[in-house]
Design a protein around this motif. Structure first.
Motif, PDB file in Angstrom:
ATOM      1  N   GLU A  27       0.728  -1.314  -0.014  1.00 36.70           N
ATOM      2  CA  GLU A  27       0.028   0.015   0.103  1.00 36.70           C
ATOM      3  C   GLU A  27       0.789   1.518  -0.023  1.00 36.70           C
ATOM      4  N   GLY A  28       0.413   2.382  -0.788  1.00 35.97           N
ATOM      5  CA  GLY A  28       1.160   3.632  -0.959  1.00 35.97           C
ATOM      6  C   GLY A  28       0.801   4.724  -1.669  1.00 35.97           C
ATOM      7  N   LEU A  29       1.401   5.626  -1.781  1.00 40.78           N
ATOM      8  CA  LEU A  29       0.930   6.740  -2.354  1.00 40.78           C
ATOM      9  C   LEU A  29       2.410   7.136  -3.140  1.00 40.78           C
ATOM     10  N   VAL A  30       2.065   7.255  -4.526  1.00 43.26           N
ATOM     11  CA  VAL A  30       3.285   7.616  -5.314  1.00 43.26           C
ATOM     12  C   VAL A  30       3.176   8.927  -6.074  1.00 43.26           C
ATOM     13  N   LEU A  31       4.198   9.570  -5.586  1.00 40.51           N
ATOM     14  CA  LEU A  31       4.258  11.031  -6.263  1.00 40.51           C
ATOM     15  C   LEU A  31       5.385  11.135  -7.190  1.00 40.51           C
ATOM     16  N   HIS A  32       5.074  11.486  -8.507  1.00 40.31           N
ATOM     17  CA  HIS A  32       6.026  11.328  -9.325  1.00 40.31           C
ATOM     18  C   HIS A  32       5.585  12.311 -10.878  1.00 40.31           C
ATOM     19  N   SER A  33       6.566  12.110 -11.705  1.00 40.67           N
ATOM     20  CA  SER A  33       6.239  12.857 -13.149  1.00 40.67           C
ATOM     21  C   SER A  33       7.148  11.972 -13.925  1.00 40.67           C
ATOM     22  N   THR A  34       6.965  12.428 -15.348  1.00 46.98           N
ATOM     23  CA  THR A  34       7.871  11.831 -16.165  1.00 46.98           C
ATOM     24  C   THR A  34       8.745  12.974 -16.964  1.00 46.98           C
ATOM     25  N   LYS A  35       9.997  12.363 -17.363  1.00 45.08           N
ATOM     26  CA  LYS A  35      10.724  13.262 -18.194  1.00 45.08           C
ATOM     27  C   LYS A  35      10.590  13.210 -19.590  1.00 45.08           C
ATOM     28  N   ASP A  36       9.963  12.192 -20.008  1.00 47.02           N
ATOM     29  CA  ASP A  36       9.695  12.026 -21.398  1.00 47.02           C
ATOM     30  C   ASP A  36       8.299  12.457 -21.986  1.00 47.02           C
ATOM     31  N   ARG A  77       6.311  15.868 -19.479  1.00 44.21           N
ATOM     32  CA  ARG A  77       6.838  16.597 -18.259  1.00 44.21           C
ATOM     33  C   ARG A  77       6.338  17.558 -17.650  1.00 44.21           C
ATOM     34  N   ASN A  78       5.149  18.232 -18.348  1.00 49.42           N
ATOM     35  CA  ASN A  78       4.337  19.415 -17.887  1.00 49.42           C
ATOM     36  C   ASN A  78       3.182  18.701 -16.963  1.00 49.42           C
ATOM     37  N   GLN A  79       3.187  17.772 -16.304  1.00 54.81           N
ATOM     38  CA  GLN A  79       2.249  17.239 -15.509  1.00 54.81           C
ATOM     39  C   GLN A  79       2.759  16.256 -14.300  1.00 54.81           C
ATOM     40  N   GLY A 143      -3.626  -7.263  -9.118  1.00 53.33           N
ATOM     41  CA  GLY A 143      -3.239  -8.000  -8.017  1.00 53.33           C
ATOM     42  C   GLY A 143      -4.428  -8.039  -7.018  1.00 53.33           C
ATOM     43  N   ASP A 144      -3.882  -7.966  -5.851  1.00 46.38           N
ATOM     44  CA  ASP A 144      -4.857  -7.896  -4.848  1.00 46.38           C
ATOM     45  C   ASP A 144      -5.322  -6.499  -4.193  1.00 46.38           C
ATOM     46  N   CYS A 145      -4.642  -5.725  -4.917  1.00 45.67           N
ATOM     47  CA  CYS A 145      -5.004  -4.089  -4.749  1.00 45.67           C
ATOM     48  C   CYS A 145      -5.843  -3.528  -5.539  1.00 45.67           C
ATOM     49  N   LYS A 146      -6.207  -2.330  -5.186  1.00 44.22           N
ATOM     50  CA  LYS A 146      -7.339  -1.138  -6.023  1.00 44.22           C
ATOM     51  C   LYS A 146      -6.355  -0.124  -6.127  1.00 44.22           C
ATOM     52  N   VAL A 147      -6.135   0.349  -7.408  1.00 40.71           N
ATOM     53  CA  VAL A 147      -5.229   1.495  -7.596  1.00 40.71           C
ATOM     54  C   VAL A 147      -6.026   2.695  -8.156  1.00 40.71           C
ATOM     55  N   MET A 148      -5.724   3.795  -7.847  1.00 46.82           N
ATOM     56  CA  MET A 148      -6.177   5.138  -8.602  1.00 46.82           C
ATOM     57  C   MET A 148      -4.851   5.565  -9.047  1.00 46.82           C
ATOM     58  N   ALA A 149      -4.855   5.910 -10.128  1.00 43.72           N
ATOM     59  CA  ALA A 149      -3.852   6.842 -10.898  1.00 43.72           C
ATOM     60  C   ALA A 149      -4.180   7.945 -11.635  1.00 43.72           C
ATOM     61  N   GLY A 150      -3.752   9.188 -11.446  1.00 40.56           N
ATOM     62  CA  GLY A 150      -4.083  10.505 -12.189  1.00 40.56           C
ATOM     63  C   GLY A 150      -3.115  11.360 -12.302  1.00 40.56           C
ATOM     64  N   GLY A 151      -3.423  12.723 -12.725  1.00 39.72           N
ATOM     65  CA  GLY A 151      -2.400  13.605 -12.690  1.00 39.72           C
ATOM     66  C   GLY A 151      -3.226  14.952 -12.729  1.00 39.72           C
ATOM     67  N   LEU A 152      -2.455  16.011 -12.585  1.00 37.68           N
ATOM     68  CA  LEU A 152      -2.721  17.419 -12.701  1.00 37.68           C
ATOM     69  C   LEU A 152      -2.006  17.909 -13.694  1.00 37.68           C
ATOM     70  N   LEU A 153      -2.666  18.858 -14.481  1.00 39.54           N
ATOM     71  CA  LEU A 153      -1.997  19.463 -15.822  1.00 39.54           C
ATOM     72  C   LEU A 153      -1.381  20.732 -15.360  1.00 39.54           C
ATOM     73  N   LEU A 154      -0.053  20.827 -15.532  1.00 40.38           N
ATOM     74  CA  LEU A 154       0.521  22.110 -15.220  1.00 40.38           C
ATOM     75  C   LEU A 154       0.392  23.122 -16.571  1.00 40.38           C
ATOM     76  N   ASP A 155       0.619  22.174 -17.666  1.00 42.48           N
ATOM     77  CA  ASP A 155       0.496  22.674 -18.983  1.00 42.48           C
ATOM     78  C   ASP A 155       0.114  21.574 -19.814  1.00 42.48           C
ATOM     79  N   PHE A 156      -0.524  21.952 -21.027  1.00 43.05           N
ATOM     80  CA  PHE A 156      -0.791  20.784 -21.743  1.00 43.05           C
ATOM     81  C   PHE A 156      -0.648  20.834 -23.495  1.00 43.05           C
ATOM     82  N   ASP A 157      -0.298  19.849 -23.895  1.00 42.20           N
ATOM     83  CA  ASP A 157       0.255  19.978 -25.267  1.00 42.20           C
ATOM     84  C   ASP A 157      -0.953  19.473 -26.160  1.00 42.20           C
ATOM     85  N   TYR A 158      -1.972  20.378 -26.478  1.00 40.28           N
ATOM     86  CA  TYR A 158      -3.324  20.042 -27.104  1.00 40.28           C
ATOM     87  C   TYR A 158      -2.967  19.156 -28.502  1.00 40.28           C
ATOM     88  N   GLU A 159      -1.864  19.912 -29.107  1.00 41.16           N
ATOM     89  CA  GLU A 159      -1.760  19.552 -30.569  1.00 41.16           C
ATOM     90  C   GLU A 159      -1.192  17.862 -30.529  1.00 41.16           C
TER      91      GLU A 159
END
Lengths: 330, 144
Positions: A27-36, A77-79, A143-159
């Motif tokens: 069980e845990g909370l992950v705070l992260h982002s991506t560089k790609d 990276r903008n999320q 597995g035996d867990c329930k997961v919620m994954a999401g994000g906040l938009l800092l900026d968004f590349d609509y195109e």
């Protein structure tokens, strides 16, 4: 509960992490982002139906198909991302998805409020600011867990979001417009927006207020090994292109309650494509292709009879099949 | 047929309940067809995806998944056996499961042992059992 403050991660590891923790029953909370930059599909989706694979290949855009729900999302990276992993037998975890999202998105709403953004929950799993989507989420059993994954938009590349999807140029244009009308970002809402680190810090505080104290954790060998093992599975063609739902036509979510549909109907005189935008399951705008098949008058009548009606494909087929001009105007 | 909290439960079949599962079972000769009950389809909302990924199954094993409300949930087998048929219509159009849950079987399983297949504390069949179970389930959801 553990908290993993992981900062910028590789594209695939940013998704593999919550799968790995769930498979390890941690069980845990992950705070992260991506560089790609990459595109991430929900489990029900097949990249061949969903994506313009040529565009993705030509532009070096990687594809990840996650084991949880929700639609296709463009990630870069903008999320900022948050992933919550809870055991299914945890008595505080609601059984119903709508209750699960509503409960565990509360700390994210609090974090937005702290940032000066008046966020509201829009069922099932969107957060809106000033009526526009700023956060998308998905969930599932892993597995035996329930997961919620999401994000906040800092900026968004609509195109880029519009370009990676497989759709006609007409639909792409509409989709781009609809996204800009129905989505927002922290940058758009606040001229001087905080750094990712500050946002992570606020998210951490709000989740701790909600779930109780958390212990700082790092990725040990056990989790790293699991990530490596899962990477082979989730990057295989067998997983990526596993059969998903093949919808006739295209259905694209702009935000909760706003969808674009592109569908082709066969008529006696040839195919007619329709493109429609629905709000709360009712047709807001509708356009028909192949003008030679429909006289301007019949087109106007069709539009008048369908705009405002509930979106029901069978009803649209019925209405179209009852237009005399459709079969004689050619 | 009984009705509990506005949901219908035909008594010509049984119901698998372990860990919050809501699966009906109907025996036809030596084959058991399974599907989702009215509680599952009513509470989870519109199904947007259904898939079956297993062939040999054990009771309590995940045999596939379904998506509703942006959440992918597992589908569990109520018995041990082998999946001998999949209702492809339901897989292609999961909405039919919402519309007619008891006409929309998902898979047909040939049980390892037909005599004992339905003998489980987690499989209910009488009006009293079903009524009590659904009432408890409703109470559980109200507390969420």
């Amino acid at each position: 509960m553990k908290i993993f403050n992981l900062g910028d991660m590789n594209w695939n590891e940013s998704q593999l992490i919550y799968h790995a923790l769930a498979h390890k029953n941690i069980e845990g909370l992950v705070l992260h982002s991506t560089k790609d930059k990459f595109v991430c599909l929900g489990m029900p989706q097949n990249p061949k139906d969903e994506l313009d694979l040529d565009y993705c290949n030509e532009n070096g855009i990687k594809i990840f198909r996650r084991e949880i729900g929700g639609g296709t999302v463009w990630l870069d990276r903008n999320q900022v991302f948050y992933s919550l992993i809870l055991r299914r037998d945890n008595k505080d975890v609601p059984a119903l998805p709508k209750h699960f999202f509503k409960k565990f998105l509360q700390p994210v709403i609090e974090a937005c409020n702290e940032l000066g953004l008046k966020a509201e929950y829009r069922p099932t799993c969107d957060l809106l600011v000033n009526g526009k989507k700023i956060s998308g989420n998905g969930g599932g059993d892993i597995g035996d867990c329930k997961v919620m994954a999401g994000g906040l938009l800092l900026d968004f590349d609509y195109e880029s979001m519009a370009n990676v999807l497989r759709m006609s140029s007409d639909l792409r244009k509409k989709y781009l417009e609809a996204m800009k009308e129905n989505m927002t970002t922290i940058e758009q809402e606040k001229q001087n927006y905080p750094s990712k680190e500050e946002i992570f810090s606020i998210l951490r505080e709000k989740f701790q207020d909600f779930l109780g104290p958390m212990q700082e954790a790092t990725l040990g060998d056990e989790i790293k090994d699991m990530i490596k093992e899962l990477d082979e599975h989730y990057s295989s063609d067998a997983w990526l292109y596993q059969r998903g739902v093949k919808n006739p036509g295209r259905e694209i979510k702009v935000r909760e309650g706003v969808y674009l549909f592109e569908t082709e109907f066969d008529t006696k005189n040839g195919p007619v494509e329709i493109l429609c935008e629905t709000h709360e399951e009712h047709i807001q705008k509708i356009t028909f292709s192949n003008p030679s098949l429909i006289s301007p008058e019949n087109r106007k009548n069709l539009e008048e009879s369908l705009i405002g009606a509930e979106y029901d494909k069978r009803n649209i087929i019925y209405v179209i099949s009852n237009v005399p001009g459709l079969q004689t105007d050619k | 047929m009984i009705e509990v909290s506005g949901m219908k439960f035909p008594l010509d079949r049984k119901y698998y309940t372990k860990n919050g599962a809501h699966i009906w079972l109907s025996v036809e000769d030596d084959i058991v067809k399974i599907g989702m009950d009215a509680f599952a389809t009513e509470m989870t909302g519109l199904l947007t995806f259904l898939t079956i990924t297993k062939k040999e199954v054990k009771s309590g094993d995940a045999i596939g998944s379904f998506e509703s409300a942006k959440f992918v949930s597992r589908l569990f087998s109520p018995i041990d056996g082998e999946i001998v048929a999949i209702n492809e219509m339901a897989m292609k159009n999961p909405r039919m499961v919402n519309e007619k849950p008891y006409d929309s079987w998902l898979v047909a399983i040939k049980p390892d042992n037909i005599e004992n297949a339905l003998n489980s504390e987690h499989i209910l069949g009488t009006e009293e059992e079903i009524s009590s179970w659904i009432s408890q389930e409703m109470k559980r959801l109200e507390e969420e």
